[in-house]
Motif scaffolding. Structure first.
Motif, PDB file in Angstrom:
ATOM      1  N   LEU A  69       0.841  -1.262  -0.072  1.00 10.37           N
ATOM      2  CA  LEU A  69       0.028   0.156  -0.084  1.00 10.37           C
ATOM      3  C   LEU A  69       0.763   1.144   0.024  1.00 10.37           C
ATOM      4  CD1 LEU A  69      -2.771  -1.225   2.326  1.00 10.37           C
ATOM      5  CD2 LEU A  69      -2.981  -0.969   0.032  1.00 10.37           C
ATOM      6  N   ARG A  70       2.126   1.263   0.552  1.00  4.72           N
ATOM      7  CA  ARG A  70       2.984   2.465   0.657  1.00  4.72           C
ATOM      8  C   ARG A  70       3.400   2.429  -0.654  1.00  4.72           C
ATOM      9  NH1 ARG A  70       6.390   1.262   5.168  1.00  4.72           N
ATOM     10  NH2 ARG A  70       4.790   2.481   6.351  1.00  4.72           N
ATOM     11  N   ARG A  71       3.748   1.592  -1.307  1.00  8.25           N
ATOM     12  CA  ARG A  71       4.432   1.768  -2.754  1.00  8.25           C
ATOM     13  C   ARG A  71       3.121   2.176  -3.732  1.00  8.25           C
ATOM     14  NH1 ARG A  71       6.977  -3.785  -5.242  1.00  8.25           N
ATOM     15  NH2 ARG A  71       8.508  -2.962  -3.603  1.00  8.25           N
ATOM     16  N   MET A  72       1.944   1.796  -3.523  1.00  5.12           N
ATOM     17  CA  MET A  72       0.801   2.221  -4.313  1.00  5.12           C
ATOM     18  C   MET A  72       0.752   3.587  -4.077  1.00  5.12           C
ATOM     19  SD  MET A  72      -3.145   1.469  -3.441  1.00  5.12           S
ATOM     20  CE  MET A  72      -3.159   2.172  -2.066  1.00  5.12           C
ATOM     21  N   VAL A  73       0.653   4.250  -2.825  1.00  7.88           N
ATOM     22  CA  VAL A  73       0.621   5.877  -2.692  1.00  7.88           C
ATOM     23  C   VAL A  73       1.784   6.513  -3.371  1.00  7.88           C
ATOM     24  CG1 VAL A  73       0.673   7.302  -1.020  1.00  7.88           C
ATOM     25  CG2 VAL A  73      -0.740   5.475  -0.650  1.00  7.88           C
ATOM     26  N   GLU A  74       3.012   6.001  -3.367  1.00  8.88           N
ATOM     27  CA  GLU A  74       4.104   6.580  -3.981  1.00  8.88           C
ATOM     28  C   GLU A  74       3.934   6.543  -5.355  1.00  8.88           C
ATOM     29  OE1 GLU A  74       6.800   8.050  -2.517  1.00  8.88           O
ATOM     30  OE2 GLU A  74       6.195   7.725  -0.697  1.00  8.88           O
ATOM     31  N   VAL A  75       3.391   5.768  -5.945  1.00  9.62           N
ATOM     32  CA  VAL A  75       3.091   5.757  -7.366  1.00  9.62           C
ATOM     33  C   VAL A  75       2.202   6.713  -7.795  1.00  9.62           C
ATOM     34  CG1 VAL A  75       2.199   4.435  -9.307  1.00  9.62           C
ATOM     35  CG2 VAL A  75       3.791   3.412  -7.778  1.00  9.62           C
ATOM     36  N   GLU A  76       1.084   6.856  -6.935  1.00  8.50           N
ATOM     37  CA  GLU A  76       0.011   7.919  -7.154  1.00  8.50           C
ATOM     38  C   GLU A  76       0.692   9.206  -6.928  1.00  8.50           C
ATOM     39  OE1 GLU A  76      -3.530   4.973  -5.599  1.00  8.50           O
ATOM     40  OE2 GLU A  76      -2.892   6.383  -4.295  1.00  8.50           O
ATOM     41  N   GLU A 146     -13.480 -10.038  -7.866  1.00  4.51           N
ATOM     42  CA  GLU A 146     -12.434 -10.152  -6.866  1.00  4.51           C
ATOM     43  C   GLU A 146     -12.564  -9.632  -5.572  1.00  4.51           C
ATOM     44  OE1 GLU A 146      -8.260  -9.375  -8.221  1.00  4.51           O
ATOM     45  OE2 GLU A 146      -9.117  -9.770 -10.179  1.00  4.51           O
ATOM     46  N   PRO A 147     -12.166 -10.027  -4.335  1.00  2.00           N
ATOM     47  CA  PRO A 147     -12.123  -9.355  -3.103  1.00  2.00           C
ATOM     48  C   PRO A 147     -11.738  -8.008  -3.188  1.00  2.00           C
ATOM     49  CG  PRO A 147     -11.448 -11.481  -2.751  1.00  2.00           C
ATOM     50  CD  PRO A 147     -11.401 -11.344  -4.329  1.00  2.00           C
ATOM     51  N   THR A 148     -12.454  -7.119  -2.330  1.00  3.39           N
ATOM     52  CA  THR A 148     -11.867  -5.712  -2.752  1.00  3.39           C
ATOM     53  C   THR A 148     -10.882  -5.431  -1.473  1.00  3.39           C
ATOM     54  OG1 THR A 148     -13.633  -4.539  -1.432  1.00  3.39           O
ATOM     55  CG2 THR A 148     -13.976  -5.069  -3.643  1.00  3.39           C
ATOM     56  N   LEU A 149     -10.246  -4.314  -1.566  1.00  2.00           N
ATOM     57  CA  LEU A 149      -9.306  -3.963  -0.582  1.00  2.00           C
ATOM     58  C   LEU A 149     -10.122  -3.280   0.753  1.00  2.00           C
ATOM     59  CD1 LEU A 149      -6.544  -2.787   0.813  1.00  2.00           C
ATOM     60  CD2 LEU A 149      -6.967  -0.704  -0.435  1.00  2.00           C
ATOM     61  N   TRP A 150     -11.379  -2.732   0.313  1.00  2.00           N
ATOM     62  CA  TRP A 150     -12.166  -2.295   1.553  1.00  2.00           C
ATOM     63  C   TRP A 150     -12.907  -3.556   2.390  1.00  2.00           C
ATOM     64  CZ3 TRP A 150     -12.920   0.839   5.010  1.00  2.00           C
ATOM     65  CH2 TRP A 150     -14.045   1.254   5.602  1.00  2.00           C
ATOM     66  N   ALA A 151     -13.338  -4.513   1.609  1.00  2.00           N
ATOM     67  CA  ALA A 151     -13.674  -5.699   2.211  1.00  2.00           C
ATOM     68  C   ALA A 151     -12.728  -6.531   2.995  1.00  2.00           C
ATOM     69  CB  ALA A 151     -14.355  -6.631   0.766  1.00  2.00           C
ATOM     70  N   HIS A 188      -4.333   0.110  11.891  1.00  2.00           N
ATOM     71  CA  HIS A 188      -4.146   1.551  11.808  1.00  2.00           C
ATOM     72  C   HIS A 188      -3.229   2.116  10.881  1.00  2.00           C
ATOM     73  CE1 HIS A 188      -2.680   5.472  13.174  1.00  2.00           C
ATOM     74  NE2 HIS A 188      -3.886   5.739  13.512  1.00  2.00           N
ATOM     75  N   ALA A 189      -2.103   1.295  10.569  1.00  2.00           N
ATOM     76  CA  ALA A 189      -1.282   1.872   9.359  1.00  2.00           C
ATOM     77  C   ALA A 189      -2.128   1.569   7.896  1.00  2.00           C
ATOM     78  CB  ALA A 189      -0.104   1.020   9.531  1.00  2.00           C
ATOM     79  N   VAL A 190      -2.559   0.511   8.015  1.00  2.74           N
ATOM     80  CA  VAL A 190      -3.449   0.297   6.705  1.00  2.74           C
ATOM     81  C   VAL A 190      -4.375   0.946   6.365  1.00  2.74           C
ATOM     82  CG1 VAL A 190      -4.842  -1.594   5.589  1.00  2.74           C
ATOM     83  CG2 VAL A 190      -2.787  -2.391   6.663  1.00  2.74           C
ATOM     84  N   ALA A 191      -5.310   1.474   7.579  1.00  2.29           N
ATOM     85  CA  ALA A 191      -6.377   2.415   7.406  1.00  2.29           C
ATOM     86  C   ALA A 191      -5.831   3.861   6.926  1.00  2.29           C
ATOM     87  CB  ALA A 191      -6.874   2.660   8.614  1.00  2.29           C
ATOM     88  N   GLU A 192      -4.672   4.166   7.318  1.00  7.83           N
ATOM     89  CA  GLU A 192      -4.186   5.472   7.108  1.00  7.83           C
ATOM     90  C   GLU A 192      -3.446   5.437   5.446  1.00  7.83           C
ATOM     91  OE1 GLU A 192      -3.691   8.729   9.079  1.00  7.83           O
ATOM     92  OE2 GLU A 192      -5.736   7.528   9.265  1.00  7.83           O
ATOM     93  N   LEU A 193      -3.093   4.504   5.274  1.00  9.44           N
ATOM     94  CA  LEU A 193      -2.624   4.223   3.795  1.00  9.44           C
ATOM     95  C   LEU A 193      -3.874   4.213   2.743  1.00  9.44           C
ATOM     96  CD1 LEU A 193       0.370   1.785   4.321  1.00  9.44           C
ATOM     97  CD2 LEU A 193       0.448   4.315   3.285  1.00  9.44           C
ATOM     98  N   MET A 194      -4.874   3.706   3.377  1.00 11.08           N
ATOM     99  CA  MET A 194      -5.917   3.693   2.483  1.00 11.08           C
ATOM    100  C   MET A 194      -6.575   5.142   2.283  1.00 11.08           C
ATOM    101  SD  MET A 194      -7.836   0.187   3.691  1.00 11.08           S
ATOM    102  CE  MET A 194      -9.446   0.388   3.002  1.00 11.08           C
ATOM    103  N   MET A 195      -6.596   6.076   3.398  1.00  5.41           N
ATOM    104  CA  MET A 195      -6.893   7.156   3.514  1.00  5.41           C
ATOM    105  C   MET A 195      -5.862   7.989   2.622  1.00  5.41           C
ATOM    106  SD  MET A 195      -9.372   8.595   5.342  1.00  5.41           S
ATOM    107  CE  MET A 195      -8.907  10.164   5.483  1.00  5.41           C
ATOM    108  N   ASP A 196      -4.578   7.813   2.483  1.00  2.00           N
ATOM    109  CA  ASP A 196      -3.784   8.295   1.513  1.00  2.00           C
ATOM    110  C   ASP A 196      -4.084   8.069   0.116  1.00  2.00           C
ATOM    111  OD1 ASP A 196      -2.062   9.363   3.557  1.00  2.00           O
ATOM    112  OD2 ASP A 196      -0.831   7.533   3.708  1.00  2.00           O
TER     113      ASP A 196
END
Length: 250
Positions: A69-76, A146-151, A188-196
């Protein structure tokens, strides 16, 4: 020693044949093509990272979802900088090659629609979008199933708080207020990265709307969209409204 070198490994000779402007003499068309092709390559990376994060969350290993997820945010963040490159085009420079593009439109990026679906958003109507090919629609149907990130996040969340039927907002509040276990801290870290992730998409929509207005004003968009009138309607979209809401009850 193998015979693989830089050009063969990356297929550079093939890659450099894929930028084919349609309008002779249009100075900015090469930039436009390269930026959008690079977008699609980075979309492919984002899709891979989201799928990997989902698999780790479903396996109840949220700490192993943090890296993807951190890599995804960096790409974004990188993709947001690409918009600034497109803003170096002047309106008249863009209009030199815009008309021959019709009906091509970024609205037709099926990989972007896949990112929306895999993230836990997206509109099912996109599965029947007439400007997608049959193969693209079939692929998107598979992605949509497919299963989603949120689910996957909710699955791990309710397990971590010890109540599979817990109210979602209460469970989120518990994750934000309690870091007593490694699992809760990782969620908690995942939630914040999803917010990112949500914030980056919102920023991209806003910056894209501004860029479109700078280039074409209130003209209709290619691909049959209403241009800025359509883009305006996307600005309030959020993937994870509950993650925004929980901040009000901490």
């Amino acid at each position: 020693m193998g015979d693989t070198d830089y050009s063969r490994y990356l297929k550079i000779d093939d890659l450099l044949t894929l930028q084919v402007p349609l309008t002779p003499g249009a100075r900015d068309e090469l930039l436009f093509i390269v930026v959008h092709q690079s977008y699609e390559l980075w979309f492919k990376v984002i899709i891979d990272e989201v799928r990997h994060a989902v698999s780790k969350l479903l396996a109840r290993e949220p700490w192993n979802a943090v890296g993807p997820l951190r890599r995804m945010v960096e790409v974004e963040d990188l993709l947001l900088s690409h918009l600034r490159l497109l803003e170096t085009m002047s309106p008249e420079g863009f209009l030199e090659f815009r008309d021959p593009l019709n009906p091509a439109s970024g609205f037709q990026s099926y990989q972007f629609r896949a990112i929306e679906f895999l993230s836990g958003g997206g509109k099912p109507a996109m599965l029947h979008f007439e400007l997608f090919s049959d193969a693209q629609r079939e692929w998107l149907q598979g992605v949509h199933a497919e299963p989603t990130l949120w689910a996957a996040f909710q699955h791990g969340l309710r397990h971590a708080v010890g109540d599979e039927r817990a109210d979602l907002l209460d469970a989120l509040r518990a994750v934000y207020l309690s870091h007593e276990t490694a699992e809760l801290s990782a969620l908690h870290a995942v939630a914040e990265l999803m917010m990112d992730h949500d914030e980056r998409l919102a920023s991209w929509r806003f910056q894209h709307m501004l860029m479109a207005g700078r280039q074409i004003g209130r003209r209709p968009g290619t691909g049959g969209s209403e241009g800025m009138a359509y883009l305006d309607t996307t600005l309030s979209q959020r993937l994870y409204p509950e993650l925004w809401e929980v901040r009000s009850v901490l």
